[in-house]
Design a protein around this motif. Structure first.
Motif, PDB file in Angstrom:
ATOM      1  N   ALA A  41      -4.389  10.285  -0.160  1.00  0.00           N
ATOM      2  CA  ALA A  41      -4.405   8.872  -0.018  1.00  0.00           C
ATOM      3  C   ALA A  41      -4.208   8.473   1.387  1.00  0.00           C
ATOM      4  O   ALA A  41      -4.802   7.298   1.850  1.00  0.00           O
ATOM      5  CB  ALA A  41      -3.277   8.467  -1.026  1.00  0.00           C
ATOM      6  N   THR A  62      -5.969   1.376   7.536  1.00  0.00           N
ATOM      7  CA  THR A  62      -4.953   0.514   7.143  1.00  0.00           C
ATOM      8  C   THR A  62      -3.510   1.049   7.412  1.00  0.00           C
ATOM      9  O   THR A  62      -2.530   0.256   7.919  1.00  0.00           O
ATOM     10  CB  THR A  62      -4.986   0.027   5.800  1.00  0.00           C
ATOM     11  N   LEU A  63      -3.180   2.196   7.157  1.00  0.00           N
ATOM     12  CA  LEU A  63      -1.898   2.723   7.567  1.00  0.00           C
ATOM     13  C   LEU A  63      -1.490   2.856   9.054  1.00  0.00           C
ATOM     14  O   LEU A  63      -0.395   2.557   9.307  1.00  0.00           O
ATOM     15  CB  LEU A  63      -1.699   4.276   7.036  1.00  0.00           C
ATOM     16  N   LEU A 116       0.790  -1.158   0.107  1.00  0.00           N
ATOM     17  CA  LEU A 116       0.004  -0.047  -0.015  1.00  0.00           C
ATOM     18  C   LEU A 116       0.828   1.194  -0.075  1.00  0.00           C
ATOM     19  O   LEU A 116       0.533   2.190  -0.585  1.00  0.00           O
ATOM     20  CB  LEU A 116      -0.739  -0.032   1.210  1.00  0.00           C
ATOM     21  N   GLN A 129      -7.538   8.695   2.894  1.00  0.00           N
ATOM     22  CA  GLN A 129      -8.175   7.475   2.427  1.00  0.00           C
ATOM     23  C   GLN A 129      -8.104   6.188   3.253  1.00  0.00           C
ATOM     24  O   GLN A 129      -9.071   5.451   3.283  1.00  0.00           O
ATOM     25  CB  GLN A 129      -8.179   7.231   1.017  1.00  0.00           C
ATOM     26  N   HIS A 130      -6.849   5.923   3.439  1.00  0.00           N
ATOM     27  CA  HIS A 130      -6.102   4.660   4.084  1.00  0.00           C
ATOM     28  C   HIS A 130      -5.978   4.730   5.226  1.00  0.00           C
ATOM     29  O   HIS A 130      -5.002   3.766   5.855  1.00  0.00           O
ATOM     30  CB  HIS A 130      -5.083   3.991   3.151  1.00  0.00           C
TER      31      HIS A 130
END
Length: 158
Positions: free
Chosen positions: A131, A138-139, A42, A134-135
């Motif tokens: 980005a 997860t990050l 990612l 957005q993530h």
């Protein structure tokens, strides 16, 4: 390049007197205690996509067009800054030619005049921030995993 190669070879020669078996054993134990952390896909994807997408953004296209026109005015014809760097003409010899030096000077002057790095950096950073938002979940999990690996490595180093 020669200086880099000499430094690498000197380092290798310096390590040649080390007990290689002991070195490999130590490295193996360290890898078991704290395995290397790979950059998650990612993160690589965000990095790669932002680099590509930034080049399609109006501000970057405008900076590149200004840079290209500036280079044309100086007698050097490239559509975008990477084209100058990637010109196969530069990789024929280890020594820089007078033309290569002249192109490099023109490149820097045109980049400065059209603020290429600043515009490109700001645009790419903005895309990356988007980005990241957005993530975010997860990050955050990836950050925690990396921090855990760093903590394991610190413990192993003691």
């Amino acid at each position: 390049q020669k200086q880099y190669d000499d430094a690498i070879n000197a380092d290798i020669a310096g390590r040649a007197s080390v007990d290689q078996r002991a070195l490999l054993d130590c490295a193996g134990k360290a890898n078991q205690a704290a395995p290397a952390v790979q950059t998650p896909q990612l993160i690589d994807r965000i990095d790669g996509n932002s680099w590509k997408q930034a080049q399609r953004e109006p501000a970057v296209k405008k900076a590149f067009a200004g840079w290209s026109a500036c280079m044309d005015a100086k007698g050097y014809h490239y559509a975008k800054p990477m084209d100058a760097n990637d010109d196969g003409m530069w990789w024929k010899s280890d020594a820089a030619t007078a033309r290569e030096k002249a192109v490099a000077v023109a490149d820097v002057r045109c980049r400065d005049e059209y603020h290429v790095e600043r515009v490109w950096f700001d645009t790419e950073a903005s895309l990356q921030q988007r980005a990241i938002r957005q993530h975010a979940a997860t990050l955050e999990t990836l950050r925690e995993d990396m921090q855990a690996a760093v903590n394991r490595a610190a413990r192993a180093a003691r």
